[in-house]
Design a protein around this motif. Sequence first.
Motif, PDB file in Angstrom:
ATOM      1  N   TYR B 263     -19.786 -43.887 -55.371  1.00 21.51           N
ATOM      2  CA  TYR B 263     -19.010 -45.095 -55.083  1.00 21.51           C
ATOM      3  C   TYR B 263     -19.606 -46.329 -55.759  1.00 21.51           C
ATOM      4  O   TYR B 263     -18.907 -47.244 -56.167  1.00 21.51           O
ATOM      5  CB  TYR B 263     -18.976 -45.274 -53.552  1.00 21.51           C
ATOM      6  CG  TYR B 263     -18.299 -46.523 -53.050  1.00 21.51           C
ATOM      7  CD1 TYR B 263     -19.031 -47.640 -52.633  1.00 21.51           C
ATOM      8  CD2 TYR B 263     -16.908 -46.585 -52.957  1.00 21.51           C
ATOM      9  CE1 TYR B 263     -18.401 -48.778 -52.150  1.00 21.51           C
ATOM     10  CE2 TYR B 263     -16.271 -47.718 -52.477  1.00 21.51           C
ATOM     11  CZ  TYR B 263     -17.020 -48.805 -52.072  1.00 21.51           C
ATOM     12  OH  TYR B 263     -16.400 -49.931 -51.586  1.00 21.51           O
ATOM     13  N   PHE B 264     -20.926 -46.354 -55.877  1.00 19.42           N
ATOM     14  CA  PHE B 264     -21.625 -47.558 -56.322  1.00 19.42           C
ATOM     15  C   PHE B 264     -21.811 -47.639 -57.831  1.00 19.42           C
ATOM     16  O   PHE B 264     -22.492 -48.555 -58.314  1.00 19.42           O
ATOM     17  CB  PHE B 264     -22.991 -47.627 -55.623  1.00 19.42           C
ATOM     18  CG  PHE B 264     -22.866 -47.722 -54.133  1.00 19.42           C
ATOM     19  CD1 PHE B 264     -23.120 -46.617 -53.322  1.00 19.42           C
ATOM     20  CD2 PHE B 264     -22.446 -48.893 -53.528  1.00 19.42           C
ATOM     21  CE1 PHE B 264     -22.985 -46.684 -51.951  1.00 19.42           C
ATOM     22  CE2 PHE B 264     -22.308 -48.981 -52.144  1.00 19.42           C
ATOM     23  CZ  PHE B 264     -22.575 -47.875 -51.356  1.00 19.42           C
ATOM     24  N   ALA B 265     -21.215 -46.734 -58.567  1.00 19.89           N
ATOM     25  CA  ALA B 265     -21.362 -46.770 -60.031  1.00 19.89           C
ATOM     26  C   ALA B 265     -20.813 -48.079 -60.575  1.00 19.89           C
ATOM     27  O   ALA B 265     -19.770 -48.574 -60.141  1.00 19.89           O
ATOM     28  CB  ALA B 265     -20.638 -45.585 -60.651  1.00 19.89           C
ATOM     29  N   ARG B 266     -21.481 -48.608 -61.571  1.00 26.54           N
ATOM     30  CA  ARG B 266     -21.133 -49.930 -62.101  1.00 26.54           C
ATOM     31  C   ARG B 266     -20.018 -49.855 -63.144  1.00 26.54           C
ATOM     32  O   ARG B 266     -18.944 -50.435 -62.961  1.00 26.54           O
ATOM     33  CB  ARG B 266     -22.394 -50.574 -62.698  1.00 26.54           C
ATOM     34  CG  ARG B 266     -22.138 -51.785 -63.580  1.00 26.54           C
ATOM     35  CD  ARG B 266     -21.678 -52.980 -62.811  1.00 26.54           C
ATOM     36  NE  ARG B 266     -22.740 -53.568 -62.015  1.00 26.54           N
ATOM     37  CZ  ARG B 266     -22.544 -54.607 -61.191  1.00 26.54           C
ATOM     38  NH1 ARG B 266     -21.345 -55.130 -61.051  1.00 26.54           N
ATOM     39  NH2 ARG B 266     -23.553 -55.106 -60.509  1.00 26.54           N
ATOM     40  N   ILE B 291      -9.156 -40.701 -52.714  1.00 28.44           N
ATOM     41  CA  ILE B 291      -8.131 -41.025 -53.715  1.00 28.44           C
ATOM     42  C   ILE B 291      -7.560 -42.408 -53.465  1.00 28.44           C
ATOM     43  O   ILE B 291      -7.368 -43.214 -54.398  1.00 28.44           O
ATOM     44  CB  ILE B 291      -7.038 -39.938 -53.714  1.00 28.44           C
ATOM     45  CG1 ILE B 291      -7.596 -38.640 -54.290  1.00 28.44           C
ATOM     46  CG2 ILE B 291      -5.801 -40.386 -54.487  1.00 28.44           C
ATOM     47  CD1 ILE B 291      -6.719 -37.424 -54.086  1.00 28.44           C
ATOM     48  N   GLU B 292      -7.328 -42.714 -52.207  1.00 33.23           N
ATOM     49  CA  GLU B 292      -6.803 -44.050 -51.876  1.00 33.23           C
ATOM     50  C   GLU B 292      -7.809 -45.115 -52.282  1.00 33.23           C
ATOM     51  O   GLU B 292      -7.449 -46.169 -52.838  1.00 33.23           O
ATOM     52  CB  GLU B 292      -6.506 -44.130 -50.372  1.00 33.23           C
ATOM     53  CG  GLU B 292      -5.761 -45.406 -49.990  1.00 33.23           C
ATOM     54  CD  GLU B 292      -5.335 -45.423 -48.535  1.00 33.23           C
ATOM     55  OE1 GLU B 292      -4.892 -44.373 -48.027  1.00 33.23           O
ATOM     56  OE2 GLU B 292      -5.461 -46.492 -47.925  1.00 33.23           O
ATOM     57  N   ARG B 293      -9.086 -44.825 -52.053  1.00 32.47           N
ATOM     58  CA  ARG B 293     -10.139 -45.795 -52.402  1.00 32.47           C
ATOM     59  C   ARG B 293     -10.229 -45.987 -53.904  1.00 32.47           C
ATOM     60  O   ARG B 293     -10.391 -47.113 -54.390  1.00 32.47           O
ATOM     61  CB  ARG B 293     -11.486 -45.303 -51.847  1.00 32.47           C
ATOM     62  CG  ARG B 293     -12.531 -46.400 -51.736  1.00 32.47           C
ATOM     63  CD  ARG B 293     -12.178 -47.431 -50.667  1.00 32.47           C
ATOM     64  NE  ARG B 293     -13.073 -48.575 -50.766  1.00 32.47           N
ATOM     65  CZ  ARG B 293     -12.800 -49.690 -51.471  1.00 32.47           C
ATOM     66  NH1 ARG B 293     -11.651 -49.788 -52.121  1.00 32.47           N
ATOM     67  NH2 ARG B 293     -13.666 -50.674 -51.513  1.00 32.47           N
ATOM     68  N   LEU B 294     -10.105 -44.892 -54.633  1.00 28.74           N
ATOM     69  CA  LEU B 294     -10.126 -44.978 -56.103  1.00 28.74           C
ATOM     70  C   LEU B 294      -8.973 -45.862 -56.590  1.00 28.74           C
ATOM     71  O   LEU B 294      -9.150 -46.697 -57.489  1.00 28.74           O
ATOM     72  CB  LEU B 294      -9.997 -43.583 -56.728  1.00 28.74           C
ATOM     73  CG  LEU B 294     -11.234 -42.691 -56.715  1.00 28.74           C
ATOM     74  CD1 LEU B 294     -10.884 -41.267 -57.151  1.00 28.74           C
ATOM     75  CD2 LEU B 294     -12.329 -43.242 -57.619  1.00 28.74           C
TER      76      LEU B 294
END
Lengths: 134, 376
Positions: B263-266, B291-294
């Motif tokens: 999640y924390f990838a820049r 998927i919703e978060r993406l």
Amino acid sequence: MLERIQFQTTKDGVIPLTDQIKECVEKSGVKSGILCAFITHTTAALTVNSFWDPLGHEDIQDEIRRLIPTRVDFKHQHDTPEDAAGHVKCTLIGPSMSFIIDDGKLLLGHSQGIYFLEFDGPRNRECYVKIVPE
Amino acid sequence: MDEFENAMLHQVLSVPELLEEVYPDVEPQVRYVMTTPEIYSVKKVVLTGCGDGYAACLTAKRTFEKFLQIPIEVVEPLSLSRYYQMKWVGESPCDPLVIAFSNSGRVTRVVEAVKRMRLHKAMTIAVTSNPDSPLAKTAEKVIIPSIPKFENAPGIRSYAVLQMVVYLLAVRMGEVRLKYTMEQANMYRRELKCLPKEFLNNADRICALALEAAKQFKEAGSAEMIGCGADYGTAWYAHEKMYEAVGLPAVYSDSENWFHVNYFARDIKQILTMVFASKEDEAHSRTCELIERLNQMGRDFILITDDESLQAKYRFLMPASDTCLFQPVAAYMVPALIAGYLTVLREETYSRGFEGIWKEEKGMYSTTVSETVLMD
């Protein structure tokens, strides 16, 4: 004439076929002759039993299973243990029966019913009926 | 599309015919490799393999669990050979059942693991295409799929066959243990053969979408593959292909861990994200949340799913099947296709051509050159 009766079975099912076979006799119009009921399966059988008490059918399956238990060390291992036991049961009891048609009706005793015995169900099964007029 | 033709594409398209061809050889071997008493004796199954073999084990784990309802472990060969607790190994016949996958049969670590387990009286079955290999000679029983030669590429055809074998083993064991009827078992077998063909019914459209996705992610610096349950194995396979075919660093994760880590990838534009989402998987709700978060984060990703309600810029719809457990037998084709197109777009050579620093010269350690150490 040749008729095919199709039906679904349950595990260790005892399926009554008397009415359908009687319908075949009526449909044929044959007054006197021989009826052969034959199943094209190797893990099932045909038999005649009293129709009065359905628990009696369970007794039949229970006794057959007691005589020929499903075990893991049958020599036939191509399919499943139940299948292997089913072959033995089918051989001992038999895949066909013959009946007499008299006066346009199937000759059966007052307690007799014709039954399909399932040894490897549930499955889709069939029974063929051949009527040979006298 | 001709300029983007590649060996991996050809391998993927050849899979349906391959499975039809090998099935008559493989199915009887699976059927007869264990006797009925042996199948009934098994109290635990340990699946092991490296690379494609390991991925196949991961995809099939849930199937074994559901069909057999006994403990199933997927253990890396290094863990099995050096760390696995042997106290309960071999305490009773066929316990555990160890099934080891290696197409070449020459991977030192897999041979070492099987040797150790066999010495401790576990039942060992090797699945390898090479009957003369060290693995074939080490295991107690062998399944030898004969895979016809084809244009060389990172494992796709061999993976398809290994995967079919491991699933067929699960089906067979469940059938014999009377977990379902023979008719149901035969239906499972048909599905295993037919799902890839059904998926590729729209091969042109699928390839076009895969190429489009590859073009968008052509400059990606890394990849992340997300899946749960059986899809976790496909995610593992996908990450492996990115390394092997494209030379692209990749990670694999389940939906839950993605929230904690990935999640924390820049630089999200530099990440090729692939999500495998089987509708009937127990963790599907969490994958839907991912998927919703993406989508909320504005991240483009590639979605492989049989759930038509899910949306993504690049969505590959899997054919419906009787069970979600079998989705992996077709789902892996998507990352294989995309990896193939990426190698063309990036002008990359499979496995770096085993040239330069990747050249394996005599005396250098590799997957097949390694000291064998037999632990107690």
